[in-house]
Structures are given as C-alpha cells and as structure tokens.
Design an enzyme around this catalytic site. Structure first.
Site, PDB file in Angstrom:
ATOM      1  CE  LYS A 160      -4.904   4.709  -5.113  1.00  0.00           C
ATOM      2  NZ  LYS A 160      -5.057   3.503  -4.303  1.00  0.00           N
TER       3      LYS A 160
ATOM      4  CG  ASP B  88       1.033  -1.992  -2.747  1.00  0.00           C
ATOM      5  OD1 ASP B  88       0.669  -1.451  -3.809  1.00  0.00           O
ATOM      6  OD2 ASP B  88       0.734  -1.553  -1.620  1.00  0.00           O
TER       7      ASP B  88
END
Length: 264
Positions: free
Chosen positions: A50, A9
């Site tokens: 998001k 990540d």
C-alpha cells in the site's frame, strides 16, 4: 503434470467483491489535500504494497501536475509517508466490513482440498492489516493454508518473493506445479515472475471495479464489453488463462494437467 498448489490473492479475488475497501480511502487522502483523483486512477496500482500504491499514485503525470499546482512542488517522500499513515489508520477501521468471501470461493477451496491441492495466499496488505482480514474471513469460513504479506519478504508485487515463500512453506516445487490466481495486473506479473501458471479472475475483480449489484443490473452487452477489456488487460500483462468466476478454475487446472502444457 500435476498441479499441487494454488496461490490466491485476497481482496478482489477471494474476499471483498470489487476490492472496494482501499478505493475510497485512497481518494479521500488526496481529496483532503485538495488533489482530486478518479476511481480509475486509484485502482490502477491495486495489488501493490500500500505505501508503494500511494507512491505510484503520486508518480502519475496528471496527479503529479495537480499536486504541483496546489503545493508548488512535486510530492516528497515525507508527503507519501504522511498519506500512507493516514490511509492505514482509516483502512484499519473499515477492514472488518470487507472480509466477506466472494460467492463460490469456499466451495472451490473445499473441492481443491479434496483433490489434495494446497492453498496459499499473497496480498498487497501489510501483516497487521491482514490480521484483521484473516480473523473475519475465518469466522466466515475461509482460511488458506498459508499467507505471505509484503512484510514477510524483501519486496511485494510484482516481485515473485511472496509466491516463493508460499512454495517453500507448502513444500511444493517446481513452480510450474502451482497456479497463481489474482484480480490485478500486479497479480499477473507476480505469477509470471514466479514461473507459475497465472490466472486472472474477472467478476469481483479490482480491474472490473463493479459491485455485485452493478454486475447484475448492467446491460448484458455493456457488461460483456467491460469483461473483455479486463480479459485483454490480464492477457497483455501475462495471464495464461482468464476466468469470469472462481467456479471455472478447476476446468483450467484440468486443462493444464490433461494437455501437459508447458509454461512459456
């Protein structure tokens, strides 16, 4: 079994210690609308695409109730998209300041490459956001071999598609010859759903949510308690292993290879 690739990540794992770039922006866009959310609530969906993160916040019962109290109705898709557009605009302006590699990451990556390990990456940021982060990270010495964003696949985390695309581009299979490293619950689910060895990193993580200064100054007993809470959360959500810092990753890799472990 030989580990051939590691998929990392970004924010909270390899850059942006504590994953603070998005945190205050999420809080700000709700505050502007008269709805207060806590840092803990803002962090809970971290790792998702998001816009999905904004949607997940509006679906939390307490936040939904507060929104209804303020507006007389629950948030609509139009509300979610409006907040996301505002979130993205603010985030773009601050991202260059949140792309610093976490201590030890560059050294671990260099060591992995010396072993012939390929380095992939996934994220909850969009491709446009990552262009900013990657540019800054490269200037500071961090560049994985490949990046996949949610824009590149049908869906982001917790779906495994970003990991699969990394595997294809890196030319590595089967999936149990790869390790996924992340700092959120959605990272753990992504790795497990992809059939990969899944490792949660604790210090610097969004789940721990502390700055380096807070970690260094905190009472050791209190810090240990917080670390164990995050460790348990990772394990409960699928982590095969947890590490406190990235420097422990190669020990995990050697353990997997020497013991000929099988993913369960």
């Amino acid at each position: 079994m030989k580990i051939e690739a590691v998929i990392f990540d970004w924010a909270g794992t390899t850059v942006d210690y504590g994953c603070f770039a998005p945190l205050e922006v999420f809080m700000k866009i709700f505050h502007k609308r008269g709805v207060e959310i806590t840092a803990e609530e803002a962090r809970k969906p971290m790792g998702l695409l998001k816009i999905d993160h904004v949607r997940a916040l509006t679906e939390m019962p307490r936040i939904a109730d507060e929104w209804k109290r303020v507006f007389g109705q629950l948030p609509t898709e139009a509300d979610i998209h409006e907040m996301y557009e505002e979130f993205a605009e603010i985030l773009f302006s601050i991202l260059p300041s949140y792309a610093t590699p976490i201590d030890g990451v560059k050294e671990v990556i260099a060591s992995l490459r010396e072993r012939g390990i390929k380095i992939g990456s996934t994220t909850g940021y969009t491709r446009e956001m990552m262009e900013i982060v990657v540019k800054e990270a490269v200037l500071q010495g961090y560049k994985p071999d490949f990046l996949v964003t949610p824009d590149d696949v049908p869906a982001g985390r917790p779906y495994p598609w970003m990991c699969y695309k990394n595997a294809m581009e890196l030319g590595v299979y089967p999936m149990n010859h790869m390790i996924k490293v992340g700092d959120t619950v959605s990272d753990m689910k992504e790795g497990r759903n992809a059939g990969m060895w899944t490792v949660g990193v604790i210090l610097g993580s969004s789940e721990l949510g502390l700055t380096e200064e807070e970690v260094e100054s905190m009472d050791s007993v209190e810090l240990r308690e917080k670390i164990e809470i995050v460790r348990n959360r990772f394990v409960e959500n699928g982590a095969h292993f947890t590490i406190e810092t990235m420097q422990e990753l190669e020990n995990v890799m050697e353990h997997i290879e020497k013991q000929e472990l099988i993913i369960s």
